[in-house]
Design a protein around this motif. Structure first.
Motif, short mmCIF file in Angstrom:
data_model
loop_
_atom_site.label_atom_id
_atom_site.label_comp_id
_atom_site.label_asym_id
_atom_site.label_seq_id
_atom_site.Cartn_x
_atom_site.Cartn_y
_atom_site.Cartn_z
N GLY A 3 0.82 -1.21 0.00
CA GLY A 3 0.00 0.00 0.00
C GLY A 3 0.84 1.26 0.00
O GLY A 3 0.58 2.20 -0.75
N VAL A 4 1.88 1.29 0.83
CA VAL A 4 2.77 2.45 0.88
C VAL A 4 3.55 2.57 -0.44
O VAL A 4 3.76 3.67 -0.96
CB VAL A 4 3.74 2.36 2.07
N GLY A 5 3.96 1.44 -1.01
CA GLY A 5 4.63 1.48 -2.30
C GLY A 5 3.73 2.04 -3.38
O GLY A 5 4.18 2.81 -4.25
N ALA A 6 2.44 1.67 -3.34
CA ALA A 6 1.49 2.21 -4.33
C ALA A 6 1.31 3.72 -4.14
O ALA A 6 1.19 4.47 -5.11
CB ALA A 6 0.16 1.49 -4.20
N LEU A 7 1.28 4.17 -2.89
CA LEU A 7 1.20 5.61 -2.61
C LEU A 7 2.39 6.35 -3.22
O LEU A 7 2.23 7.38 -3.88
CB LEU A 7 1.12 5.83 -1.10
N ASP A 8 3.57 5.81 -2.99
CA ASP A 8 4.79 6.42 -3.54
C ASP A 8 4.72 6.47 -5.06
O ASP A 8 5.01 7.50 -5.69
CB ASP A 8 5.99 5.58 -3.08
N ALA A 9 4.31 5.36 -5.68
CA ALA A 9 4.21 5.31 -7.14
C ALA A 9 3.18 6.31 -7.66
O ALA A 9 3.40 6.96 -8.70
CB ALA A 9 3.84 3.90 -7.59
N TYR A 10 2.07 6.46 -6.94
CA TYR A 10 1.05 7.42 -7.37
C TYR A 10 1.61 8.83 -7.43
O TYR A 10 1.45 9.54 -8.43
CB TYR A 10 -0.17 7.40 -6.43
N PHE A 11 2.27 9.28 -6.36
CA PHE A 11 2.75 10.66 -6.33
C PHE A 11 3.85 10.88 -7.38
O PHE A 11 3.91 11.95 -7.99
CB PHE A 11 3.23 11.04 -4.94
N CYS A 12 4.71 9.90 -7.58
CA CYS A 12 5.73 10.03 -8.63
C CYS A 12 5.07 10.14 -10.00
O CYS A 12 5.46 10.98 -10.82
CB CYS A 12 6.69 8.84 -8.60
N ASP A 13 4.06 9.31 -10.25
CA ASP A 13 3.37 9.36 -11.54
C ASP A 13 2.59 10.65 -11.72
O ASP A 13 2.55 11.21 -12.82
CB ASP A 13 2.42 8.16 -11.67
N ALA A 14 1.95 11.10 -10.65
CA ALA A 14 1.17 12.34 -10.74
C ALA A 14 2.07 13.53 -11.06
O ALA A 14 1.74 14.38 -11.89
CB ALA A 14 0.41 12.58 -9.43
N TYR A 15 3.23 13.60 -10.41
CA TYR A 15 4.17 14.69 -10.69
C TYR A 15 4.70 14.58 -12.12
O TYR A 15 4.79 15.59 -12.83
CB TYR A 15 5.32 14.66 -9.70
N THR A 16 5.01 13.36 -12.55
CA THR A 16 5.44 13.14 -13.93
C THR A 16 4.40 13.67 -14.91
O THR A 16 4.73 14.37 -15.88
CB THR A 16 5.65 11.62 -14.17
N ASP A 17 3.14 13.37 -14.65
CA ASP A 17 2.08 13.76 -15.56
C ASP A 17 1.91 15.27 -15.65
O ASP A 17 1.74 15.83 -16.74
CB ASP A 17 0.76 13.13 -15.13
N ILE A 18 1.93 15.97 -14.50
CA ILE A 18 1.67 17.40 -14.58
C ILE A 18 2.85 18.16 -15.16
O ILE A 18 2.67 19.17 -15.85
CB ILE A 18 1.22 17.99 -13.22
N VAL A 19 4.07 17.69 -14.92
CA VAL A 19 5.23 18.34 -15.54
C VAL A 19 5.19 18.13 -17.05
O VAL A 19 5.34 19.08 -17.83
CB VAL A 19 6.55 17.78 -14.95
N ALA A 20 4.97 16.88 -17.48
CA ALA A 20 4.92 16.60 -18.92
C ALA A 20 3.76 17.34 -19.58
O ALA A 20 3.91 17.91 -20.67
CB ALA A 20 4.79 15.10 -19.14
N ALA A 21 2.60 17.34 -18.93
CA ALA A 21 1.43 18.00 -19.51
C ALA A 21 1.65 19.51 -19.64
O ALA A 21 1.18 20.14 -20.60
CB ALA A 21 0.19 17.72 -18.67
N THR A 22 2.36 20.10 -18.69
CA THR A 22 2.66 21.54 -18.78
C THR A 22 3.54 21.82 -20.00
O THR A 22 3.30 22.79 -20.74
CB THR A 22 3.37 22.02 -17.50
N ILE A 23 4.54 21.01 -20.23
CA ILE A 23 5.44 21.22 -21.36
C ILE A 23 4.70 20.96 -22.68
O ILE A 23 4.89 21.69 -23.67
CB ILE A 23 6.69 20.34 -21.24
N ILE A 24 3.84 19.96 -22.70
CA ILE A 24 3.03 19.70 -23.90
C ILE A 24 2.12 20.89 -24.17
O ILE A 24 1.95 21.31 -25.33
CB ILE A 24 2.23 18.40 -23.72
#
Length: 213
Positions: A3-24
């Motif tokens: 569960g904690v690993g999934a939480l960590d993965a979620y926040f890493c993915d969410a940050y990845t998405d908003i940074v990439a989406a901003t540049i797009i």
């Protein structure tokens, strides 16, 4: 631990998405004004230069993913550091959101140290203090969860260290419920605030809808 690993993965993915989406969004609407903090974001050069079969914008998602590949977000301060730059004043993690989270139907006293009914029954002058106490309780709850995950991993990997017992039959369910509550509330907030962030930067509504989150 999962569960904690999934939480960590979620926040890493969410940050990845908003940074990439901003540049797009910037590539589709060059007049968009990137905030100053984007100067400090470092992409791996190879990830940008690699050929991608899908489309040109895919490189930004892959580059952002590579950027976060070796990171972890197992501190609430790390979540704040990554995401609060994108949020408007008065809408930042976590103090600004505590009153709404306490009042949420899925909120629990073990997370905040106070029930929604008790919180709303307080005189307005006492709510700020109660919210500050609730934030302290919330931070301690997740500090304990993260530390227990760390202890479990290292104790199970070190034969001379004795794994600690699970003290109650439903303790794992409660931890997973709290993780689910935290991630779901954060996801809702990131989704709404990222849209506001792009609009405030001068991105047309049509482009905001295209980059997604």
């Amino acid at each position: 631990m999962f569960g904690v690993g999934a939480l960590d993965a979620y926040f890493c993915d969410a940050y990845t998405d908003i940074v990439a989406a901003t540049i797009i969004a910037k590539s589709r609407h060059p007049a968009l004004i990137l905030p100053e903090f984007f100067q400090d974001i470092r992409f791996p050069v190879r990830a940008i230069l690699e050929p991608y079969a899908n489309n040109m914008n895919w490189r930004w998602r892959m580059a952002a993913r590579k950027m976060m590949e070796r990171e972890n977000v197992l501190k609430l301060s790390a979540v704040q550091s990554l995401f609060n730059k994108f949020f408007q004043p008065g809408r930042k993690f976590f103090r600004d959101l505590l009153a709404d989270w306490i009042a949420h139907p899925d909120g629990r006293r073990r997370l905040f140290g106070i029930t929604a009914q008790r919180f709303h029954a307080l005189p307005p002058g006492q709510r700020a203090r109660a919210a500050a106490d609730a934030l302290t309780r919330f931070e301690e709850r997740f500090r304990t969860i993260f530390q227990r995950r760390h202890d479990c991993i290292h104790n199970c990997d070190r034969p001379r260290v004795k794994p600690q017992p699970i003290s109650a039959a439903d303790i794992v369910i409660r931890v997973l419920d709290d993780i689910r509550f935290f991630v779901t509330r954060c996801d809702e907030h990131i989704d709404a605030e990222f849209r506001r962030f792009l609009l405030a930067a001068g991105c047309p509504t049509a482009v905001v809808g295209q980059v997604g989150y």
